[in-house]
Design a protein around this motif. Structure first.
Motif, PDB file in Angstrom:
ATOM      1  N   THR A  41       0.834  -1.206   0.000  1.00  0.00           N
ATOM      2  CA  THR A  41       0.000   0.000   0.000  1.00  0.00           C
ATOM      3  C   THR A  41       0.866   1.251   0.000  1.00  0.00           C
ATOM      4  O   THR A  41       0.607   2.210  -0.737  1.00  0.00           O
ATOM      5  N   GLU A  42       1.902   1.237   0.801  1.00  0.00           N
ATOM      6  CA  GLU A  42       2.823   2.382   0.857  1.00  0.00           C
ATOM      7  C   GLU A  42       3.505   2.596  -0.489  1.00  0.00           C
ATOM      8  O   GLU A  42       3.617   3.727  -0.971  1.00  0.00           O
ATOM      9  N   GLU A  43       3.935   1.514  -1.105  1.00  0.00           N
ATOM     10  CA  GLU A  43       4.594   1.608  -2.405  1.00  0.00           C
ATOM     11  C   GLU A  43       3.630   2.103  -3.481  1.00  0.00           C
ATOM     12  O   GLU A  43       3.996   2.925  -4.327  1.00  0.00           O
ATOM     13  N   ILE A  44       2.388   1.639  -3.415  1.00  0.00           N
ATOM     14  CA  ILE A  44       1.374   2.092  -4.387  1.00  0.00           C
ATOM     15  C   ILE A  44       1.138   3.587  -4.239  1.00  0.00           C
ATOM     16  O   ILE A  44       1.071   4.321  -5.231  1.00  0.00           O
ATOM     17  N   GLU A  45       1.000   4.050  -3.008  1.00  0.00           N
ATOM     18  CA  GLU A  45       0.773   5.482  -2.781  1.00  0.00           C
ATOM     19  C   GLU A  45       1.966   6.313  -3.257  1.00  0.00           C
ATOM     20  O   GLU A  45       1.798   7.378  -3.845  1.00  0.00           O
ATOM     21  N   LYS A  46       3.148   5.805  -3.015  1.00  0.00           N
ATOM     22  CA  LYS A  46       4.351   6.509  -3.463  1.00  0.00           C
ATOM     23  C   LYS A  46       4.371   6.589  -4.990  1.00  0.00           C
ATOM     24  O   LYS A  46       4.627   7.650  -5.568  1.00  0.00           O
ATOM     25  N   TYR A  47       4.059   5.484  -5.655  1.00  0.00           N
ATOM     26  CA  TYR A  47       4.038   5.453  -7.122  1.00  0.00           C
ATOM     27  C   TYR A  47       2.949   6.372  -7.663  1.00  0.00           C
ATOM     28  O   TYR A  47       3.161   7.098  -8.626  1.00  0.00           O
ATOM     29  N   ARG A  48       1.782   6.349  -7.028  1.00  0.00           N
ATOM     30  CA  ARG A  48       0.678   7.208  -7.467  1.00  0.00           C
ATOM     31  C   ARG A  48       1.069   8.677  -7.372  1.00  0.00           C
ATOM     32  O   ARG A  48       0.824   9.474  -8.281  1.00  0.00           O
TER      33      ARG A  48
END
Length: 116
Positions: A41-48
């Motif tokens: 989830t953290e990685e997805i938010e960072k990518y977004r």
């Protein structure tokens, strides 16, 4: 018989120990899954966030701001209205004269279906 109960006690103890190990393994697995979900989830938010910044930079570079687009549309509209007003002032008189010439040029003749 005492050896039987002692063997059963050992089996029960081993079974309990195995159940505890399985329980601990399940708890570790659940913790790892939760940790992996949190990291994903953290990685997805960072990518977004990164992609949104990239898009906003691209939009600002190629499209411009919304105000800039609105101002450009307003300017283009004003230019076109001015062109139409100029065309109206230059073409107004000849068009009026053409219309009046058609109105004044009345040919008096009998209709083809008229019978005497």
């Amino acid at each position: 018989m005492a050896s039987n109960t002692q063997g059963i006690q050992q089996l029960l103890a081993a079974e309990k120990k195995a159940a505890d190990k399985v329980g601990e393994a399940r708890k570790r697995k659940a913790r790892r899954l939760k940790q992996a979900k949190d990291e994903a989830t953290e990685e997805i938010e960072k990518y977004r966030g990164e992609r949104e910044r990239t898009f906003k930079d691209f939009e600002a570079k190629h499209v411009g701001s919304r105000e800039g687009v609105s101002n450009k549309i307003d300017a283009d509209t004003r230019v076109k209205i001015d062109e139409m007003n100029r065309a109206l002032t230059t073409q107004k008189e000849p068009v009026i004269q053409d219309v009046l010439s058609f109105v004044y040029a009345i040919k008096t003749e009998l209709h083809k279906n008229y019978r005497q």
